[in-house]
Design a protein around this motif. Structure first.
Motif, PDB file in Angstrom:
ATOM      1  N   PHE A   1       0.832  -1.208   0.000  1.00 32.52           N
ATOM      2  CA  PHE A   1       0.000   0.000   0.000  1.00 32.52           C
ATOM      3  C   PHE A   1       0.867   1.260   0.000  1.00 32.52           C
ATOM      4  CE2 PHE A   1      -3.088  -2.707   2.730  1.00 32.52           C
ATOM      5  CZ  PHE A   1      -3.439  -3.437   1.613  1.00 32.52           C
ATOM      6  N   ARG A   2       1.907   1.246   0.824  1.00 33.02           N
ATOM      7  CA  ARG A   2       2.779   2.424   0.908  1.00 33.02           C
ATOM      8  C   ARG A   2       3.520   2.634  -0.410  1.00 33.02           C
ATOM      9  NH1 ARG A   2       3.865   4.635   5.762  1.00 33.02           N
ATOM     10  NH2 ARG A   2       5.965   5.244   5.112  1.00 33.02           N
ATOM     11  N   LYS A   3       3.890   1.541  -1.065  1.00 33.11           N
ATOM     12  CA  LYS A   3       4.587   1.658  -2.345  1.00 33.11           C
ATOM     13  C   LYS A   3       3.673   2.267  -3.400  1.00 33.11           C
ATOM     14  CE  LYS A   3       8.230   0.963  -4.892  1.00 33.11           C
ATOM     15  NZ  LYS A   3       9.480   1.688  -4.621  1.00 33.11           N
ATOM     16  N   THR A   4       2.366   1.998  -3.308  1.00 28.24           N
ATOM     17  CA  THR A   4       1.409   2.531  -4.274  1.00 28.24           C
ATOM     18  C   THR A   4       1.223   4.033  -4.111  1.00 28.24           C
ATOM     19  OG1 THR A   4       0.275   0.395  -4.097  1.00 28.24           O
ATOM     20  CG2 THR A   4      -0.877   2.101  -5.300  1.00 28.24           C
ATOM     21  N   LEU A   5       1.726   4.591  -3.014  1.00 26.64           N
ATOM     22  CA  LEU A   5       1.659   6.038  -2.782  1.00 26.64           C
ATOM     23  C   LEU A   5       3.049   6.663  -2.746  1.00 26.64           C
ATOM     24  CD1 LEU A   5      -1.105   6.107  -0.005  1.00 26.64           C
ATOM     25  CD2 LEU A   5      -1.374   6.671  -2.426  1.00 26.64           C
ATOM     26  N   SER A   6       4.000   6.028  -3.409  1.00 27.92           N
ATOM     27  CA  SER A   6       5.385   6.492  -3.348  1.00 27.92           C
ATOM     28  C   SER A   6       5.812   7.151  -4.656  1.00 27.92           C
ATOM     29  CB  SER A   6       6.323   5.315  -3.034  1.00 27.92           C
ATOM     30  OG  SER A   6       6.311   4.380  -4.101  1.00 27.92           O
ATOM     31  N   GLY A   7       6.918   7.860  -4.576  1.00 28.45           N
ATOM     32  CA  GLY A   7       7.459   8.522  -5.764  1.00 28.45           C
ATOM     33  C   GLY A   7       7.165  10.015  -5.749  1.00 28.45           C
ATOM     34  N   SER A   8       7.371  10.637  -6.884  1.00 25.03           N
ATOM     35  CA  SER A   8       7.197  12.091  -6.978  1.00 25.03           C
ATOM     36  C   SER A   8       5.963  12.432  -7.804  1.00 25.03           C
ATOM     37  CB  SER A   8       8.444  12.737  -7.597  1.00 25.03           C
ATOM     38  OG  SER A   8       8.706  12.184  -8.877  1.00 25.03           O
ATOM     39  N   ILE A   9       5.300  13.520  -7.418  1.00 20.09           N
ATOM     40  CA  ILE A   9       4.111  13.980  -8.129  1.00 20.09           C
ATOM     41  C   ILE A   9       4.520  14.456  -9.524  1.00 20.09           C
ATOM     42  CG2 ILE A   9       2.190  15.612  -8.091  1.00 20.09           C
ATOM     43  CD1 ILE A   9       2.525  15.737  -5.048  1.00 20.09           C
ATOM     44  N   GLY A  10       3.776  14.001 -10.501  1.00 19.60           N
ATOM     45  CA  GLY A  10       4.084  14.373 -11.881  1.00 19.60           C
ATOM     46  C   GLY A  10       4.914  13.332 -12.598  1.00 19.60           C
ATOM     47  N   ARG A  11       5.448  12.368 -11.835  1.00 11.83           N
ATOM     48  CA  ARG A  11       6.210  11.289 -12.459  1.00 11.83           C
ATOM     49  C   ARG A  11       5.526   9.952 -12.164  1.00 11.83           C
ATOM     50  NH1 ARG A  11      11.015  12.747 -14.566  1.00 11.83           N
ATOM     51  NH2 ARG A  11      11.790  10.613 -14.532  1.00 11.83           N
ATOM     52  N   THR A  12       5.731   9.406 -10.979  1.00 15.68           N
ATOM     53  CA  THR A  12       5.085   8.138 -10.630  1.00 15.68           C
ATOM     54  C   THR A  12       3.678   8.353 -10.070  1.00 15.68           C
ATOM     55  OG1 THR A  12       6.139   8.188  -8.454  1.00 15.68           O
ATOM     56  CG2 THR A  12       7.269   6.964 -10.189  1.00 15.68           C
ATOM     57  N   LEU A  13       3.411   9.529  -9.515  1.00 14.51           N
ATOM     58  CA  LEU A  13       2.092   9.846  -8.963  1.00 14.51           C
ATOM     59  C   LEU A  13       1.458  10.971  -9.777  1.00 14.51           C
ATOM     60  CD1 LEU A  13       2.940   9.777  -5.148  1.00 14.51           C
ATOM     61  CD2 LEU A  13       1.602   8.073  -6.409  1.00 14.51           C
ATOM     62  N   LEU A  14       0.270  10.712 -10.302  1.00 12.48           N
ATOM     63  CA  LEU A  14      -0.377  11.681 -11.191  1.00 12.48           C
ATOM     64  C   LEU A  14      -1.778  11.997 -10.685  1.00 12.48           C
ATOM     65  CD1 LEU A  14       0.574   9.990 -14.581  1.00 12.48           C
ATOM     66  CD2 LEU A  14       1.730  11.929 -13.515  1.00 12.48           C
ATOM     67  N   ASN A  15      -2.062  13.280 -10.524  1.00 11.84           N
ATOM     68  CA  ASN A  15      -3.414  13.719 -10.198  1.00 11.84           C
ATOM     69  C   ASN A  15      -4.234  13.751 -11.475  1.00 11.84           C
ATOM     70  OD1 ASN A  15      -3.410  14.495  -7.261  1.00 11.84           O
ATOM     71  ND2 ASN A  15      -1.688  15.766  -7.944  1.00 11.84           N
ATOM     72  N   MET A  16      -5.358  13.036 -11.473  1.00 12.54           N
ATOM     73  CA  MET A  16      -6.212  12.976 -12.659  1.00 12.54           C
ATOM     74  C   MET A  16      -7.634  13.379 -12.299  1.00 12.54           C
ATOM     75  SD  MET A  16      -5.079   9.463 -14.585  1.00 12.54           S
ATOM     76  CE  MET A  16      -3.405   9.187 -15.157  1.00 12.54           C
ATOM     77  N   GLU A  17      -8.230  14.216 -13.139  1.00 13.15           N
ATOM     78  CA  GLU A  17      -9.617  14.627 -12.946  1.00 13.15           C
ATOM     79  C   GLU A  17     -10.517  13.895 -13.937  1.00 13.15           C
ATOM     80  OE1 GLU A  17     -10.049  18.820 -13.154  1.00 13.15           O
ATOM     81  OE2 GLU A  17      -8.909  19.203 -11.315  1.00 13.15           O
ATOM     82  N   PHE A  18     -11.755  13.648 -13.514  1.00 11.33           N
ATOM     83  CA  PHE A  18     -12.712  12.987 -14.394  1.00 11.33           C
ATOM     84  C   PHE A  18     -13.327  13.992 -15.360  1.00 11.33           C
ATOM     85  CE2 PHE A  18     -12.755  10.352 -10.557  1.00 11.33           C
ATOM     86  CZ  PHE A  18     -12.543   9.095 -11.107  1.00 11.33           C
ATOM     87  N   PRO A  19     -13.387  13.662 -16.650  1.00 11.72           N
ATOM     88  CA  PRO A  19     -14.113  14.525 -17.584  1.00 11.72           C
ATOM     89  C   PRO A  19     -15.582  14.586 -17.177  1.00 11.72           C
ATOM     90  CG  PRO A  19     -12.763  12.901 -18.752  1.00 11.72           C
ATOM     91  CD  PRO A  19     -12.769  12.503 -17.310  1.00 11.72           C
TER      92      PRO A  19
END
Length: 382
Positions: free
Chosen positions: A57-75
């Motif tokens: 679970f912690r690995k699924t929230l790891s890394g840097s925003i914009g690379r491994t972690l991406l904020n996505m909005e729903f159309p």
């Protein structure tokens, strides 16, 4: 979600704070057959098993925003359609993963869209986080909690055979062939829904995780999650570089590119303490080029190409298009790496009609690890 918000949720997955109510999973083989489906009360698992899941679970929230972690909005259409991805995910959250039919539909959607040629394990958990208020001195006050953040976290992990080899059998006191097991690997991709924006539930967006930041899964992001896939980190850099080359044309020389590099790195450095990653839209890019000495006509050309290639309302992550640790000059036969803080040591000159790269050197010069004598050549003796 910013760094602080991701960190707050990540801290939920520890021995003392974990409050996951339910764990569900589906083991899929290379032929896309469901080999196992599980449903567990997470906190009733054996301790060692629980800790292994927490690591995932912690690995699924790891890394840097914009690379491994991406904020996505729903159309908008995904939120208004009855069969939209956002509504389906909300049903999963509201069911607290107790609805077996919904779970079966989710597994089927993953299997249909996840193009992975080997075995893998889909893990889905539900948690309800009683959000504490943060006092003025940064202390969590759980007694003053007003909202509950209801969410699901999905992790998709490859399952691979351990390597063959010899092992020691303590019972027989022999060295023997090791039994090969199917081992669950760290997640390749996953998502958190809804997002935890402004320390509260945001049902209009999700946080997507991809172990390989350069290869995002188009089918998963668009078909399963219903979100538009952003440019991968590597593609953002390549796109930025291409637009700069096309826009500047014959003005794309060493000094100008050095100025852009230095100004961009300065912007990244100034944003270092900000939990929000630095994202640059078309107007930000225009100001960067203007500060670097690009003329107005070239800036307008850049902004037009930016709209056509990236999108009028889209942004590029500064960390993806800049490298504060490296400044590189490359030719087909020679590559020179320079300390980004000492780009002043390199310049271009025309010597005897030949364009040259000139590097200022001091007394400490090594060739293949051997220190050589540097400086001006001694005059020949008469």
């Amino acid at each position: 979600m910013n760094k602080k918000e991701i960190s707050e949720i990540k801290k939920r997955f520890t021995k003392t704070k974990c409050s996951v109510t339910r764990l569900c999973g589906c083991y899929v083989d290379a032929e896309k057959n469901k080999r196992l489906e599980l449903k567990e009360a997470f906190l009733s698992l054996p301790e060692e098993e629980m800790f292994k899941y927490i690591d995932i679970f912690r690995k699924t929230l790891s890394g840097s925003i914009g690379r491994t972690l991406l904020n996505m909005e729903f159309p908008t259409e995904q939120e208004t359609r009855e069969d939209g991805a956002q509504k389906f995910l909300m049903q999963l959250v509201q069911s607290k993963l107790q609805d077996e039919e919904l779970l079966g539909q989710f597994y089927d959607k993953v299997i249909e869209n996840y193009n992975y040629p080997e075995n893998y394990f889909i893990i889905l958990v539900h948690d309800a986080y009683d959000i504490p208020k943060i006092t003025s001195d940064g202390v969590e006050n759980f007694d003053a909690s007003e909202y509950v953040y209801d969410y699901i976290l999905c992790s998709i992990c490859p399952v691979k055979l351990t390597k063959p080899g010899l092992c020691y059998n303590a019972e027989t006191n022999h060295i023997q062939d090791r039994i090969r097991d199917w081992l669950v690997q760290p997640p390749e991709l996953g998502f958190l829904f809804p997002s935890f924006n402004d320390r509260n539930m945001d049902i209009h967006s999700l946080l997507y995780y991809s172990k390989n930041s350069d290869e995002l899964d188009l089918a998963i992001t668009e078909n399963l999650l219903g979100c538009q896939m952003p440019l991968p980190a590597k593609s953002q850099k390549e796109t930025f570089n291409a637009i700069v080359e096309e826009s500047l044309g014959l003005d794309c020389d060493y000094e100008l590119i050095k100025n852009i590099h230095e100004n961009l790195n300065q912007m990244v450095e100034e944003n270092k303490e900000n939990p929000e990653p630095l994202a640059l839209d078309r107007n930000d890019m225009g100001r960067l080029l203007e500060k670097s000495g690009v003329d107005e006509e070239k800036i307008e050309r850049f902004e037009t190409r930016f709209d056509e290639t990236v999108g009028e309302k889209e942004e590029l992550m500064a960390d993806n298009i800049s490298n504060t640790r490296k400044f590189e000059v490359r030719t087909p036969d020679v590559t020179v790496q320079v300390n980004p803080e000492r780009t002043d040591l390199v310049e271009t000159r025309v010597i005897d009609g030949v364009p040259c790269l000139v590097i200022e050197i001091n007394d400490l010069v090594e060739v293949n690890g051997i220190q050589i004598v540097s400086g001006m050549a001694q005059p020949e003796s008469e």
